[in-house]
Motif scaffolding. Sequence first.
Motif, PDB file in Angstrom:
ATOM      1  N   GLU A 160      -5.033   5.418   2.153  1.00  0.00           N
ATOM      2  CA  GLU A 160      -4.499   4.560   1.101  1.00  0.00           C
ATOM      3  C   GLU A 160      -3.182   4.021   1.263  1.00  0.00           C
ATOM      4  O   GLU A 160      -2.828   2.884   0.848  1.00  0.00           O
ATOM      5  CB  GLU A 160      -4.659   4.923  -0.415  1.00  0.00           C
ATOM      6  CG  GLU A 160      -6.348   5.210  -0.789  1.00  0.00           C
ATOM      7  CD  GLU A 160      -7.187   4.022  -0.520  1.00  0.00           C
ATOM      8  OE1 GLU A 160      -6.582   2.959  -1.308  1.00  0.00           O
ATOM      9  OE2 GLU A 160      -8.189   4.096   0.004  1.00  0.00           O
ATOM     10  N   ALA A 161      -2.143   4.876   1.295  1.00  0.00           N
ATOM     11  CA  ALA A 161      -0.963   4.557   1.528  1.00  0.00           C
ATOM     12  C   ALA A 161      -0.452   3.587   2.914  1.00  0.00           C
ATOM     13  O   ALA A 161       0.275   2.592   2.997  1.00  0.00           O
ATOM     14  CB  ALA A 161       0.068   5.710   1.766  1.00  0.00           C
ATOM     15  N   TYR A 165      -4.842  10.050   0.588  1.00  0.00           N
ATOM     16  CA  TYR A 165      -3.933   9.183   0.165  1.00  0.00           C
ATOM     17  C   TYR A 165      -2.958   8.734   1.276  1.00  0.00           C
ATOM     18  O   TYR A 165      -2.351   7.730   1.236  1.00  0.00           O
ATOM     19  CB  TYR A 165      -2.814  10.037  -0.744  1.00  0.00           C
ATOM     20  CG  TYR A 165      -3.940  10.353  -1.986  1.00  0.00           C
ATOM     21  CD1 TYR A 165      -4.338   9.503  -2.799  1.00  0.00           C
ATOM     22  CD2 TYR A 165      -4.406  11.779  -2.271  1.00  0.00           C
ATOM     23  CE1 TYR A 165      -5.027   9.906  -3.871  1.00  0.00           C
ATOM     24  CE2 TYR A 165      -5.079  11.991  -3.269  1.00  0.00           C
ATOM     25  CZ  TYR A 165      -5.368  11.041  -4.183  1.00  0.00           C
ATOM     26  OH  TYR A 165      -6.481  11.280  -5.020  1.00  0.00           O
ATOM     27  N   ARG A 217       8.284   0.207   3.740  1.00  0.00           N
ATOM     28  CA  ARG A 217       7.311   0.066   3.213  1.00  0.00           C
ATOM     29  C   ARG A 217       6.231   1.440   3.006  1.00  0.00           C
ATOM     30  O   ARG A 217       5.764   1.796   1.921  1.00  0.00           O
ATOM     31  CB  ARG A 217       6.249  -1.068   3.680  1.00  0.00           C
ATOM     32  CG  ARG A 217       6.973  -2.511   3.711  1.00  0.00           C
ATOM     33  CD  ARG A 217       6.010  -3.563   3.981  1.00  0.00           C
ATOM     34  NE  ARG A 217       5.011  -3.346   5.136  1.00  0.00           N
ATOM     35  CZ  ARG A 217       5.288  -3.979   6.158  1.00  0.00           C
ATOM     36  NH1 ARG A 217       6.336  -4.435   6.356  1.00  0.00           N
ATOM     37  NH2 ARG A 217       4.557  -3.612   7.221  1.00  0.00           N
ATOM     38  N   LEU A 218       6.344   2.054   4.122  1.00  0.00           N
ATOM     39  CA  LEU A 218       5.368   3.187   3.950  1.00  0.00           C
ATOM     40  C   LEU A 218       5.893   4.180   3.095  1.00  0.00           C
ATOM     41  O   LEU A 218       5.166   5.020   2.119  1.00  0.00           O
ATOM     42  CB  LEU A 218       5.206   3.799   5.182  1.00  0.00           C
ATOM     43  CG  LEU A 218       4.369   5.095   5.355  1.00  0.00           C
ATOM     44  CD1 LEU A 218       3.023   4.776   4.893  1.00  0.00           C
ATOM     45  CD2 LEU A 218       4.213   5.465   6.897  1.00  0.00           C
ATOM     46  N   GLN A 278      -4.072  -3.928   8.758  1.00  0.00           N
ATOM     47  CA  GLN A 278      -3.163  -3.064   9.205  1.00  0.00           C
ATOM     48  C   GLN A 278      -2.998  -2.930  10.773  1.00  0.00           C
ATOM     49  O   GLN A 278      -3.969  -3.006  11.390  1.00  0.00           O
ATOM     50  CB  GLN A 278      -3.707  -1.693   8.814  1.00  0.00           C
ATOM     51  CG  GLN A 278      -3.848  -1.566   7.353  1.00  0.00           C
ATOM     52  CD  GLN A 278      -4.581  -0.116   7.138  1.00  0.00           C
ATOM     53  OE1 GLN A 278      -5.722  -0.314   6.389  1.00  0.00           O
ATOM     54  NE2 GLN A 278      -4.208   0.749   7.304  1.00  0.00           N
ATOM     55  N   GLN A 302       3.938   5.308  -4.514  1.00  0.00           N
ATOM     56  CA  GLN A 302       3.245   4.712  -5.457  1.00  0.00           C
ATOM     57  C   GLN A 302       1.841   5.145  -5.562  1.00  0.00           C
ATOM     58  O   GLN A 302       1.278   5.438  -6.604  1.00  0.00           O
ATOM     59  CB  GLN A 302       3.023   3.034  -4.867  1.00  0.00           C
ATOM     60  CG  GLN A 302       4.250   2.501  -4.958  1.00  0.00           C
ATOM     61  CD  GLN A 302       4.341   1.024  -4.155  1.00  0.00           C
ATOM     62  OE1 GLN A 302       3.081   0.701  -3.837  1.00  0.00           O
ATOM     63  NE2 GLN A 302       5.240   0.286  -4.272  1.00  0.00           N
ATOM     64  N   VAL A 303       1.264   5.286  -4.405  1.00  0.00           N
ATOM     65  CA  VAL A 303      -0.358   5.905  -4.404  1.00  0.00           C
ATOM     66  C   VAL A 303      -0.262   7.285  -5.268  1.00  0.00           C
ATOM     67  O   VAL A 303      -1.169   7.426  -5.942  1.00  0.00           O
ATOM     68  CB  VAL A 303      -0.734   6.116  -2.862  1.00  0.00           C
ATOM     69  CG1 VAL A 303      -2.058   6.887  -2.641  1.00  0.00           C
ATOM     70  CG2 VAL A 303      -1.093   4.709  -2.320  1.00  0.00           C
ATOM     71  N   GLU A 344       0.234   6.864  -8.879  1.00  0.00           N
ATOM     72  CA  GLU A 344      -1.148   6.336  -9.658  1.00  0.00           C
ATOM     73  C   GLU A 344      -2.209   7.389  -9.623  1.00  0.00           C
ATOM     74  O   GLU A 344      -2.901   7.476 -10.528  1.00  0.00           O
ATOM     75  CB  GLU A 344      -1.376   4.934  -8.851  1.00  0.00           C
ATOM     76  CG  GLU A 344      -0.347   3.887  -9.212  1.00  0.00           C
ATOM     77  CD  GLU A 344      -0.687   2.811  -8.305  1.00  0.00           C
ATOM     78  OE1 GLU A 344      -2.172   2.553  -7.779  1.00  0.00           O
ATOM     79  OE2 GLU A 344       0.120   1.679  -8.074  1.00  0.00           O
ATOM     80  N   ARG A 370      -1.660   0.140   1.869  1.00  0.00           N
ATOM     81  CA  ARG A 370      -0.921  -0.705   1.051  1.00  0.00           C
ATOM     82  C   ARG A 370       0.312  -1.074   2.203  1.00  0.00           C
ATOM     83  O   ARG A 370       0.963  -2.393   1.816  1.00  0.00           O
ATOM     84  CB  ARG A 370      -0.263   0.089   0.048  1.00  0.00           C
ATOM     85  CG  ARG A 370      -1.415   0.310  -1.070  1.00  0.00           C
ATOM     86  CD  ARG A 370      -0.884   0.742  -2.335  1.00  0.00           C
ATOM     87  NE  ARG A 370      -2.040   1.095  -3.317  1.00  0.00           N
ATOM     88  CZ  ARG A 370      -1.989   1.421  -4.489  1.00  0.00           C
ATOM     89  NH1 ARG A 370      -0.508   1.425  -4.859  1.00  0.00           N
ATOM     90  NH2 ARG A 370      -2.877   1.837  -5.361  1.00  0.00           N
ATOM     91  N   ALA A 371       0.781  -0.138   3.045  1.00  0.00           N
ATOM     92  CA  ALA A 371       1.888  -0.641   3.823  1.00  0.00           C
ATOM     93  C   ALA A 371       1.603  -1.723   4.825  1.00  0.00           C
ATOM     94  O   ALA A 371       2.441  -2.174   5.703  1.00  0.00           O
ATOM     95  CB  ALA A 371       2.601   0.588   4.388  1.00  0.00           C
ATOM     96  N   THR A 422       5.265   3.057  -0.205  1.00  0.00           N
ATOM     97  CA  THR A 422       3.748   3.346  -0.795  1.00  0.00           C
ATOM     98  C   THR A 422       3.004   4.715  -1.030  1.00  0.00           C
ATOM     99  O   THR A 422       2.113   4.778  -1.669  1.00  0.00           O
ATOM    100  CB  THR A 422       2.796   2.533   0.310  1.00  0.00           C
ATOM    101  OG1 THR A 422       2.756   2.800   1.530  1.00  0.00           O
ATOM    102  CG2 THR A 422       3.302   0.874   0.329  1.00  0.00           C
TER     103      THR A 422
END
Length: 264
Positions: free
Chosen positions: A167-168, A164, A190-191, A263, A197-198, A201, A171-172, A194
């Motif tokens: 993945e985070a 995770y 953002r981080l 990234q 969020q991650v 989910e 997304r960030a 995310t």
Amino acid sequence: MPELPEVETTRRRLLPLLLGQSFLEIRHQDPRRYRHTERALGQRVEEVGRRGKFLLLGLSGGLEMVVHLGMTGGFRLRETPHARVAFRLDRGELFFHDPRRFGRLWVVKAGDHREIPLLSRLGPEPLSAAFRFPEFWEGLRRSAKPLKSLLLDQRLAAGVGNIYADEALFRAGLSPLRRGKEVGEEEARRLFATIRQVLAEALAQGGSTLGDRTYQQPDGLPGSFQERHAVYGRKGLPCPRCGHPVARAVVAGRGTHFCPRCQT
């Protein structure tokens, strides 16, 4: 593995199986890994909780059973070839299954975590109100460590592990190699978002069950969030955003997956 979504999913599945049950017998052959289990005999499970990647079973008699699943640990309703601990309860049995034997179990006085130093220094739960942006950003700004190392450290957000974190960060749009002190406020926001969020989910999907299928829920059902992994375990495959091959590096001793183009 398992991380917050897998451990929380396990907690929710164990809750109706354990709450109100008493431990009539606990069998194992490794008192070094499974410590003081005799203290739990005859005690009733009054709470099934979680902190980070630890399960916390509140017992009668002022006791607490702390379980860390390690890399491959989990609970099963039936005995398996890798069952390391067998619990006989008022109604039925439960087994701690752990092929690689990294899981641990302690029975301690409630709240006495001196034998488990990591549990005493965990940061806030990232899906709770205690996870606040000002403290998160301050933690980033104070550190010269790579972002991936900071997320694995457990002080910024308890329960985030290898999957995770990757993945985070994807997304960030942040490289796992960036140093915390190099991250600006908007990037940090953002981080922060995310991570939540991650994890939310993944929890909704029952966590991630990888190819070795070591993580399963106690009833044998797998998680399904692995079907949504954007970068983790996808070295050489196209980035879902830009098509550039996903790269792999080692950060803080862990395999780390990211898109070198998306990234930065």
